[in-house]
Every structure is written in structure tokens, then in C-alpha cells.
Design an enzyme around this catalytic site. Sequence first.
Site, short mmCIF file in Angstrom:
data_model
loop_
_atom_site.label_atom_id
_atom_site.label_comp_id
_atom_site.label_asym_id
_atom_site.label_seq_id
_atom_site.Cartn_x
_atom_site.Cartn_y
_atom_site.Cartn_z
CB CYS A 55 -18.90 -13.07 -9.14
SG CYS A 55 -17.56 -12.09 -8.20
CB CYS A 58 -18.71 -5.92 0.51
SG CYS A 58 -17.20 -5.24 0.64
CG ASP A 101 -1.90 -0.84 1.35
OD1 ASP A 101 -2.05 -1.56 0.27
OD2 ASP A 101 -2.39 -1.06 2.45
CB CYS A 151 -17.25 -1.90 6.84
SG CYS A 151 -18.63 -2.44 5.87
#
Length: 298
Positions: free
Chosen positions: A183, A239, A127, A236
Site C-alpha cells: 500500500c 474501501c 467462511d 459496502c
Amino acid sequence: MFIKELSEKALKLGFIAIGFSRPNIPLYFEKFKKWTNQFEMGDLAYLKRNLDIRKEPERLLKDLKVVISLAHPYPANKPTTNDGYSAARYSNPTEKDYHIKMKALGKQLGGLIQSHFPESRSRVCVDSAPILERSFAAASGIGFIGKNNMLIVPGYGSYCFLVEILTTAEFNIPSPRAIENRCYSCTKCIDSCPSGALKSPFRLDPSKCISYLTIEYKGDITKQTAKKMGNVFFGCDACQEVCPFNKNGLPVVCLPDTDDILSMDEVDFESSMGESAFKRAGLKKLQHNISLIKQIKE
Ligand code: SF4
Ligand code: SF4
């Protein structure tokens, strides 16, 4: 063979996947560029500024020959407090910030490269550089990008840190083969996004993403956001939790209680959580996040 030795060492260091690709224009560069133009990027505006570097990773390391993509899993257990609040899975306060840990592991592999190619130069990125890490990881064949924009490593899922090693060492690499998205008709991540930030497949509105708002965003979260956070005060995982490629572990109580966090000063924070991923948000932001979600519940 060098690649075999490097891969074996990577596995010994705890990485679960290693892939190689050439520093071409990243597979998903155009999509990334479109995304940065489509949405209000807020404190992520820096993503727009370095598009030229993201397009040409050679700008990060002159004479770059190979991009090595690595995935290292983090625990699938949700860190929780005794009083029922939780944080993103990668944020165990007893663990050093993953950037530091992953960089150190990457450097060990860099050392091996150096020993085989003494003239070479390598750069480890966690990152820390403007590089489309998920795109290179996907191009190298270690995983595919799911509709939630996470890199999904088949057999492991998306609870992984990504590390790239850029190197000028010249060695043969297997022909990279990107894995097709798997997916299919699933839309669980989109359906479960509490804030509506994941609008449709791959389309994330960062200004609504709770993960961004509770960590990187420099301002304070609003009551409206807090209402959507449930009991999670940092990050979070919604997802990812619903993704059938992930196996969720049991919650682990490893966080100080929220009242303890609220009463901490900077010295307490530094000694108890200051070296971990929570440092990215900082004490003031954590306290504000907690205060607001508690207020909503009252
Ligand atoms: S991290 Fe949370 S808010 Fe952000 S897209 Fe995923 S589910 Fe939505
Ligand atoms: S939840 Fe379903 S759609 Fe979303 S990333 Fe996982 S498999 Fe893909």
C-alpha cells in the site's frame, strides 16, 4: 509433480491463485486477537470465542499437514436495480450463494488430493470454519493484506473469494514467502470509508462497518447508518472501489427494483433471490435497509 497437477486443476476451475503453507500459528494471529479485544464485536462476537482454534488450525483437522489457500475472482461489476440502487459486487441474485459454489470447487480439488493420497483426509473451508483465511493466504504468498484488511492478489486486486483446503496429505510444498504490504503511502480506503469504520490502517471498527451492519448484524440499521449508505442497500464496497489494485467494471442491472423487493413475501424472495448471497441478510433485513435509505432521500 502433484503440486503442478493440483495448481493446473485449480486454474481450470477458475481460481487465479493457489498457495501452500504449514499449519503454524497464523502470521497475523496476534494482530487479530488484539483487534477482537479492541472493538465492540456485536454479532461478530463468535470471532472471539474460537481464538484457540484460530491459533492452532490442527484443531480443525487432526494430523493437518498443509493449508492450501485459493483465490477465485468475482465480477468487478456492481449489481444494480433499474431504479438506481445497488449491492455488494459478490451478490448477483442469479448466482448461487458463493459459499456453496466455492465449496463445490474446493471439493473437486479435494478429490484430486484423495486420488493421490488415498489415506488422507481433507476439509474445504469457505467462511465455514474458524480459520484466519487471509492470514494463511498472505503467508502462502498469494497476496498481501491491504490497509482495508482485504487480501489483495497482485494483478487482480481484492474482488476474490477465498477458499482453504486443509489436508493431512503429506507432500512437499515450496517455501512459503509472504508478500510485503504494497500500500505504501496510499490511504484511499481509509479516506473513503463512509462511516469512519476504517479508522486507520488495518483498524476496522465492526460496529460502524456498513458491510457488517447491512448483512450480518441481527438488529436493524439506524437512520444514522442509512445516511451513510448512499444507494447501496446490501454490503459496502467503498474501501475496495477506491483501491488502485482493483479495476471496477460497469454497473450491471441484475437486481429486482427496490419496490419489487419491498413488496416481496418470503416465497417470492426464496424463488428470486433466496439461493444467492442475499440469503445471508434475509428478506426482512433487506426490506428494512431499503426502506430506510429511501426515507432519507425523501
Ligand atoms: S466496507 Fe464500507 S463501511 Fe466497512 S470499512 Fe469498508 S468502506 Fe468502511
Ligand atoms: S486503497 Fe490504498 S491503502 Fe487501501 S488497500 Fe488499496 S492500496 Fe492499500
